[in-house]
Design a protein around this motif. Sequence first.
Motif, PDB file in Angstrom:
ATOM      1  N   LEU A  70      75.870 -35.686 -66.788  1.00 39.35           N
ATOM      2  CA  LEU A  70      74.699 -36.280 -66.154  1.00 39.35           C
ATOM      3  C   LEU A  70      74.995 -37.772 -66.005  1.00 39.35           C
ATOM      4  N   VAL A  71      74.606 -38.342 -64.901  1.00 36.36           N
ATOM      5  CA  VAL A  71      74.856 -39.760 -64.639  1.00 36.36           C
ATOM      6  C   VAL A  71      73.507 -40.433 -64.430  1.00 36.36           C
ATOM      7  N   TYR A  72      73.279 -41.525 -65.173  1.00 35.34           N
ATOM      8  CA  TYR A  72      72.010 -42.227 -65.032  1.00 35.34           C
ATOM      9  C   TYR A  72      72.135 -43.661 -65.528  1.00 35.34           C
ATOM     10  N   SER A  73      71.105 -44.445 -65.250  1.00 39.41           N
ATOM     11  CA  SER A  73      71.019 -45.815 -65.742  1.00 39.41           C
ATOM     12  C   SER A  73      70.059 -45.805 -66.915  1.00 39.41           C
ATOM     13  N   SER A  74      70.574 -46.073 -68.095  1.00 39.96           N
ATOM     14  CA  SER A  74      69.779 -46.019 -69.321  1.00 39.96           C
ATOM     15  C   SER A  74      68.994 -47.311 -69.502  1.00 39.96           C
ATOM     16  N   GLY A  75      67.734 -47.187 -69.883  1.00 40.47           N
ATOM     17  CA  GLY A  75      66.874 -48.351 -70.076  1.00 40.47           C
ATOM     18  C   GLY A  75      67.319 -49.260 -71.203  1.00 40.47           C
ATOM     19  N   ASP A  76      68.131 -48.760 -72.143  1.00 42.06           N
ATOM     20  CA  ASP A  76      68.585 -49.592 -73.253  1.00 42.06           C
ATOM     21  C   ASP A  76      69.930 -50.269 -72.973  1.00 42.06           C
ATOM     22  N   ARG A  77      70.406 -50.183 -71.726  1.00 42.95           N
ATOM     23  CA  ARG A  77      71.669 -50.813 -71.321  1.00 42.95           C
ATOM     24  C   ARG A  77      71.415 -51.786 -70.175  1.00 42.95           C
ATOM     25  N   ASP A  78      72.435 -52.602 -69.874  1.00 44.46           N
ATOM     26  CA  ASP A  78      72.342 -53.513 -68.739  1.00 44.46           C
ATOM     27  C   ASP A  78      72.160 -52.729 -67.445  1.00 44.46           C
ATOM     28  N   ALA A  79      71.609 -53.384 -66.438  1.00 43.28           N
ATOM     29  CA  ALA A  79      71.344 -52.732 -65.148  1.00 43.28           C
ATOM     30  C   ALA A  79      72.619 -52.314 -64.433  1.00 43.28           C
ATOM     31  N   ASP A  80      73.753 -52.940 -64.759  1.00 45.17           N
ATOM     32  CA  ASP A  80      75.017 -52.587 -64.095  1.00 45.17           C
ATOM     33  C   ASP A  80      75.814 -51.532 -64.854  1.00 45.17           C
ATOM     34  N   VAL A  95      79.943 -46.997 -68.574  1.00 42.80           N
ATOM     35  CA  VAL A  95      80.887 -47.658 -67.680  1.00 42.80           C
ATOM     36  C   VAL A  95      80.140 -48.777 -66.969  1.00 42.80           C
ATOM     37  N   THR A  96      80.706 -49.982 -67.005  1.00 45.66           N
ATOM     38  CA  THR A  96      80.102 -51.121 -66.331  1.00 45.66           C
ATOM     39  C   THR A  96      80.666 -51.225 -64.922  1.00 45.66           C
ATOM     40  N   LEU A  97      79.779 -51.299 -63.950  1.00 43.90           N
ATOM     41  CA  LEU A  97      80.167 -51.432 -62.546  1.00 43.90           C
ATOM     42  C   LEU A  97      79.942 -52.854 -62.071  1.00 43.90           C
ATOM     43  N   SER A  98      80.643 -53.221 -61.013  1.00 43.85           N
ATOM     44  CA  SER A  98      80.411 -54.530 -60.410  1.00 43.85           C
ATOM     45  C   SER A  98      79.168 -54.453 -59.537  1.00 43.85           C
ATOM     46  N   GLU A  99      78.757 -55.587 -59.024  1.00 47.37           N
ATOM     47  CA  GLU A  99      77.545 -55.688 -58.200  1.00 47.37           C
ATOM     48  C   GLU A  99      77.632 -54.789 -56.979  1.00 47.37           C
ATOM     49  N   PRO A 100      76.523 -54.316 -56.457  1.00 39.38           N
ATOM     50  CA  PRO A 100      75.177 -54.500 -56.968  1.00 39.38           C
ATOM     51  C   PRO A 100      74.939 -53.640 -58.203  1.00 39.38           C
ATOM     52  N   ALA A 101      73.972 -54.036 -59.007  1.00 39.96           N
ATOM     53  CA  ALA A 101      73.671 -53.317 -60.250  1.00 39.96           C
ATOM     54  C   ALA A 101      73.366 -51.852 -59.939  1.00 39.96           C
ATOM     55  N   PHE A 102      73.889 -50.959 -60.759  1.00 39.89           N
ATOM     56  CA  PHE A 102      73.699 -49.528 -60.530  1.00 39.89           C
ATOM     57  C   PHE A 102      72.219 -49.158 -60.524  1.00 39.89           C
ATOM     58  N   ARG A 103      71.429 -49.789 -61.376  1.00 40.56           N
ATOM     59  CA  ARG A 103      70.008 -49.453 -61.474  1.00 40.56           C
ATOM     60  C   ARG A 103      69.246 -49.773 -60.197  1.00 40.56           C
ATOM     61  N   THR A 104      69.763 -50.675 -59.359  1.00 36.49           N
ATOM     62  CA  THR A 104      69.066 -51.043 -58.128  1.00 36.49           C
ATOM     63  C   THR A 104      69.455 -50.162 -56.948  1.00 36.49           C
ATOM     64  N   LEU A 124      76.115 -48.356 -47.881  1.00 31.01           N
ATOM     65  CA  LEU A 124      76.596 -47.243 -48.684  1.00 31.01           C
ATOM     66  C   LEU A 124      77.817 -47.669 -49.501  1.00 31.01           C
ATOM     67  N   ILE A 125      77.813 -47.275 -50.774  1.00 30.37           N
ATOM     68  CA  ILE A 125      78.916 -47.570 -51.677  1.00 30.37           C
ATOM     69  C   ILE A 125      79.266 -46.277 -52.399  1.00 30.37           C
ATOM     70  N   LEU A 126      80.515 -45.836 -52.252  1.00 25.46           N
ATOM     71  CA  LEU A 126      80.990 -44.681 -52.998  1.00 25.46           C
ATOM     72  C   LEU A 126      81.354 -45.149 -54.392  1.00 25.46           C
ATOM     73  N   VAL A 127      80.918 -44.403 -55.408  1.00 29.38           N
ATOM     74  CA  VAL A 127      81.143 -44.781 -56.802  1.00 29.38           C
ATOM     75  C   VAL A 127      81.678 -43.584 -57.569  1.00 29.38           C
ATOM     76  N   ASN A 128      82.766 -43.799 -58.308  1.00 23.11           N
ATOM     77  CA  ASN A 128      83.229 -42.790 -59.251  1.00 23.11           C
ATOM     78  C   ASN A 128      82.802 -43.275 -60.633  1.00 23.11           C
ATOM     79  N   PRO A 129      81.715 -42.720 -61.188  1.00 27.50           N
ATOM     80  CA  PRO A 129      81.185 -43.242 -62.447  1.00 27.50           C
ATOM     81  C   PRO A 129      82.122 -43.012 -63.636  1.00 27.50           C
ATOM     82  N   ALA A 130      83.021 -42.062 -63.551  1.00 18.89           N
ATOM     83  CA  ALA A 130      83.946 -41.834 -64.659  1.00 18.89           C
ATOM     84  C   ALA A 130      85.040 -42.885 -64.704  1.00 18.89           C
TER      85      ALA A 130
END
Length: 170
Positions: A70-80, A95-104, A124-130
């Motif tokens: 499951l992939v999500y933005s956790s409220g107890d972590r940074d927005a990115d 995994v920390t991603l570069s801008e824009p923040a994943f939560r946005t 559109l931005i393709l992201v491999n979260p792993a």
Amino acid sequence: MEKASVSDDSPDSSANCDWSQLQADLLLQIFGTLEIPDLFSLGAVCRSWHLIYLEARRLPRCSPNQSPCLVYSSGDRDADTVTLHNMSTNKLYHVTLSEPAFRTRHVMGSSHGWLITADKRSNLILVNPATGAQMAMPPPETMNNVRLRYTEEGVLDGYDVLYISVLFGF
């Protein structure tokens, strides 16, 4: 015929190996077949493996046989930060991603481990979260049949898609 024997005082054969000297291309192939937890763990083994791990994260080489996450933005972590919840082991990876923040971003879909995300401007931005790899797609306004629509205050309000009907005479 004489039998070979191993004495108890002989050093363990793996103790004499310098695993940090494995060739980078071999490690990249190995890393590409691993489950996400193993990939993250191997990145912490030593400095040379960490450099190969960073290289592997940039390449879309993860095994297609990965356990579901499951992939999500956790409220107890940074927005990115992207949180991966491995369903088979119940472990969390971040995994920390570069801008824009994943939560946005809005997740529009997924395929083969890649997420299709859209930022506030619908880029559109393709992201491999792993792996943390990202690829920006051309912005919508670069398409011939797309026009930006602004409010009276000059704020982007949306896009107009122009349909062009072309008739061919045969």
